[in-house]
Scaffold this motif. Structure first.
Motif, mmCIF file in Angstrom:
data_model
loop_
_atom_site.group_PDB
_atom_site.id
_atom_site.type_symbol
_atom_site.label_atom_id
_atom_site.label_comp_id
_atom_site.label_asym_id
_atom_site.label_seq_id
_atom_site.Cartn_x
_atom_site.Cartn_y
_atom_site.Cartn_z
ATOM 1 N N TRP A 1 0.835 -1.195 0.000
ATOM 2 C CA TRP A 1 0.000 0.000 0.000
ATOM 3 C C TRP A 1 0.872 1.248 0.000
ATOM 4 C CZ3 TRP A 1 -0.897 3.164 4.639
ATOM 5 C CH2 TRP A 1 -1.825 4.188 4.415
ATOM 6 N N ARG A 2 0.507 2.196 -0.848
ATOM 7 C CA ARG A 2 1.217 3.478 -0.818
ATOM 8 C C ARG A 2 0.205 4.595 -0.982
ATOM 9 N NH1 ARG A 2 5.740 4.649 -5.136
ATOM 10 N NH2 ARG A 2 4.023 5.645 -6.265
ATOM 11 N N PRO A 3 -0.060 5.348 0.072
ATOM 12 C CA PRO A 3 -1.043 6.426 -0.010
ATOM 13 C C PRO A 3 -0.549 7.572 -0.882
ATOM 14 C CG PRO A 3 0.115 6.512 2.083
ATOM 15 C CD PRO A 3 0.567 5.251 1.394
ATOM 16 N N THR A 4 -1.469 8.194 -1.584
ATOM 17 C CA THR A 4 -1.127 9.274 -2.503
ATOM 18 C C THR A 4 -1.367 10.632 -1.853
ATOM 19 O OG1 THR A 4 -3.345 9.077 -3.442
ATOM 20 C CG2 THR A 4 -1.565 7.906 -4.568
ATOM 21 N N PRO A 5 -0.782 11.692 -2.405
ATOM 22 C CA PRO A 5 -0.927 13.022 -1.812
ATOM 23 C C PRO A 5 -2.388 13.432 -1.632
ATOM 24 C CG PRO A 5 0.838 13.047 -3.421
ATOM 25 C CD PRO A 5 0.168 11.701 -3.547
ATOM 26 N N GLY A 6 -2.661 14.041 -0.494
ATOM 27 C CA GLY A 6 -3.997 14.520 -0.198
ATOM 28 C C GLY A 6 -4.894 13.525 0.504
ATOM 29 N N THR A 7 -4.433 12.293 0.723
ATOM 30 C CA THR A 7 -5.237 11.283 1.407
ATOM 31 C C THR A 7 -5.549 11.737 2.837
ATOM 32 O OG1 THR A 7 -4.202 9.511 0.121
ATOM 33 C CG2 THR A 7 -5.307 8.874 2.162
ATOM 34 N N ALA A 8 -6.817 11.730 3.203
ATOM 35 C CA ALA A 8 -7.215 12.147 4.548
ATOM 36 C C ALA A 8 -6.862 11.064 5.569
ATOM 37 C CB ALA A 8 -8.712 12.439 4.581
ATOM 38 N N TRP A 9 -6.631 11.494 6.825
ATOM 39 C CA TRP A 9 -6.220 10.536 7.843
ATOM 40 C C TRP A 9 -6.648 10.981 9.222
ATOM 41 C CZ3 TRP A 9 -1.140 10.721 10.775
ATOM 42 C CH2 TRP A 9 -0.636 12.030 10.870
ATOM 43 N N GLN A 10 -6.602 10.023 10.156
ATOM 44 C CA GLN A 10 -6.785 10.296 11.573
ATOM 45 C C GLN A 10 -5.595 9.718 12.312
ATOM 46 O OE1 GLN A 10 -7.657 11.920 13.934
ATOM 47 N NE2 GLN A 10 -9.152 11.034 15.321
ATOM 48 N N TRP A 11 -5.094 10.485 13.287
ATOM 49 C CA TRP A 11 -3.939 10.082 14.097
ATOM 50 C C TRP A 11 -4.369 10.150 15.548
ATOM 51 C CZ3 TRP A 11 1.218 13.275 14.571
ATOM 52 C CH2 TRP A 11 2.247 12.446 15.031
ATOM 53 N N GLN A 12 -4.515 9.002 16.197
ATOM 54 C CA GLN A 12 -4.932 8.972 17.595
ATOM 55 C C GLN A 12 -4.041 8.021 18.379
ATOM 56 O OE1 GLN A 12 -9.092 8.186 18.476
ATOM 57 N NE2 GLN A 12 -8.677 8.105 20.677
ATOM 58 N N LEU A 13 -3.325 8.575 19.349
ATOM 59 C CA LEU A 13 -2.420 7.772 20.167
ATOM 60 C C LEU A 13 -2.800 7.755 21.641
ATOM 61 C CD1 LEU A 13 1.067 8.760 18.654
ATOM 62 C CD2 LEU A 13 -0.475 6.923 17.964
ATOM 63 N N SER A 14 -3.863 8.435 22.024
ATOM 64 C CA SER A 14 -4.288 8.419 23.428
ATOM 65 C C SER A 14 -5.802 8.452 23.508
ATOM 66 C CB SER A 14 -3.688 9.604 24.191
ATOM 67 O OG SER A 14 -4.281 10.824 23.780
ATOM 68 N N GLY A 15 -6.321 8.015 24.649
ATOM 69 C CA GLY A 15 -7.763 7.995 24.857
ATOM 70 C C GLY A 15 -8.421 6.806 24.166
ATOM 71 N N ARG A 16 -9.707 6.649 24.424
ATOM 72 C CA ARG A 16 -10.457 5.566 23.797
ATOM 73 C C ARG A 16 -10.560 5.823 22.296
ATOM 74 N NH1 ARG A 16 -16.390 3.274 25.703
ATOM 75 N NH2 ARG A 16 -16.551 1.638 24.095
ATOM 76 N N LEU A 17 -10.222 4.824 21.502
ATOM 77 C CA LEU A 17 -10.179 5.012 20.059
ATOM 78 C C LEU A 17 -11.563 5.307 19.503
ATOM 79 C CD1 LEU A 17 -8.396 4.929 17.504
ATOM 80 C CD2 LEU A 17 -9.012 2.507 17.279
ATOM 81 N N ASP A 18 -11.659 6.396 18.767
ATOM 82 C CA ASP A 18 -12.894 6.779 18.085
ATOM 83 C C ASP A 18 -12.786 6.311 16.643
ATOM 84 O OD1 ASP A 18 -15.065 7.937 16.886
ATOM 85 O OD2 ASP A 18 -14.548 10.007 17.406
#
Length: 268
Positions: free
Chosen positions: A39-56
């Motif tokens: 897999w290689r994501p392309t420019p502009g791909t939206a993302w979420q980064w969550q490293l703490s708390g209950r995962l949403d």
């Protein structure tokens, strides 16, 4: 690495199109057909980064970046069922006293603190010690079903680590981490380390950057964009109106986050 926070803050296989990605060989790889399947994501791909708390898991984006130790196979599978790719966050350049494998790191490879409680820089020259430890961490990511790895603290040579690290030491170590991920069929992102992007862009499948807008560095990610590879970018202190226009022009995947990297986000 995650840039140190102010001391007060320290108190604290889905469809490819859905993931905004393309399958393409990585320029620095020698693994033939395996590179074409990664897999290689392309420019502009939206993302979420969550490293703490209950995962949403309700954030409507095609890519999630979550802590590899804190989440199991079931969580990754659930995100896959929702059509998402999942990135495994692990620290590869710093020791963390709260990880289950912390006692496996000998004292000789532990350096100065890196600005985060319980973390110390690693002597990345000691690959005889660190390679098997990092291989075990990436085995964990693979066994849980992650698609990619975000290795953190990949620019120790630019910091006061307690070791006389050089740029060549960092290049050698970063390429080792990339190879370990690729050997396990996972993509891998270059975390920060802006000065070495021209030399490392072919070895990595995407980039993860913190605060390039605040420090006037975002254009330095251009080699990844030119290679049709995503740059996942966050700011912590600037309001979105201060960086989103430039991010869109540069085709970065940008959002505003809190330093603790909980579920809250404000995307461009």
């Amino acid at each position: 690495m995650r840039r140190p926070v102010p001391s007060t803050a320290l108190l604290l296989l889905p469809l490819l199109l859905l993931a905004g990605c393309t399958s393409a060989p990585g320029g620095g790889d020698d693994d033939g057909g395996a590179a074409a399947d990664r897999w290689r994501p392309t420019p502009g791909t939206a993302w979420q980064w969550q490293l703490s708390g209950r995962l949403d898991t309700s954030v409507d984006v095609p890519v999630y970046d979550i802590d590899g130790f804190d989440h199991g196979e079931a969580t990754v599978a659930r995100l896959h069922e929702d059509g998402r790719k999942v990135i495994c966050y692990v620290s590869t350049g710093a020791w963390e006293d709260f990880r289950p494998d912390a006692d496996e790191f000998p004292a000789a490879v532990l350096g100065k603190g890196n600005g985060w409680e319980g973390e110390r820089w690693l002597d990345i020259r000691a690959t005889d010690v660190l390679e098997p430890l990092m291989a075990e961490r990436l085995d964990m990511c693979r066994e849980k079903g992650f698609d990619a790895v975000e290795p953190d603290n990949m620019d120790g040579y630019k910091n006061e680590t307690g070791f006389p690290l050089t740029g060549e030491d960092q290049l050698r170590y970063n390429r080792l981490i990339a190879k370990l991920a690729h050997d396990r069929g996972m993509s891998v992102g270059l975390k920060n380390d802006l000065d070495q992007i021209p030399e490392l862009v072919d070895d990595f499948d995407f980039a993860v950057n913190e605060q390039c807008a605040q420090y006037g560095e975002c254009a330095e990610n251009q080699p990844f964009i030119d290679a049709d590879k995503a740059v996942f970018h966050v700011e912590y202190e600037l309001p979105t109106e201060r960086f989103c226009g430039d991010s869109r022009a540069l085709r970065l995947s940008s959002m505003l986050k809190k330093y603790e990297l909980d579920a809250w986000r404000e995307a461009c």
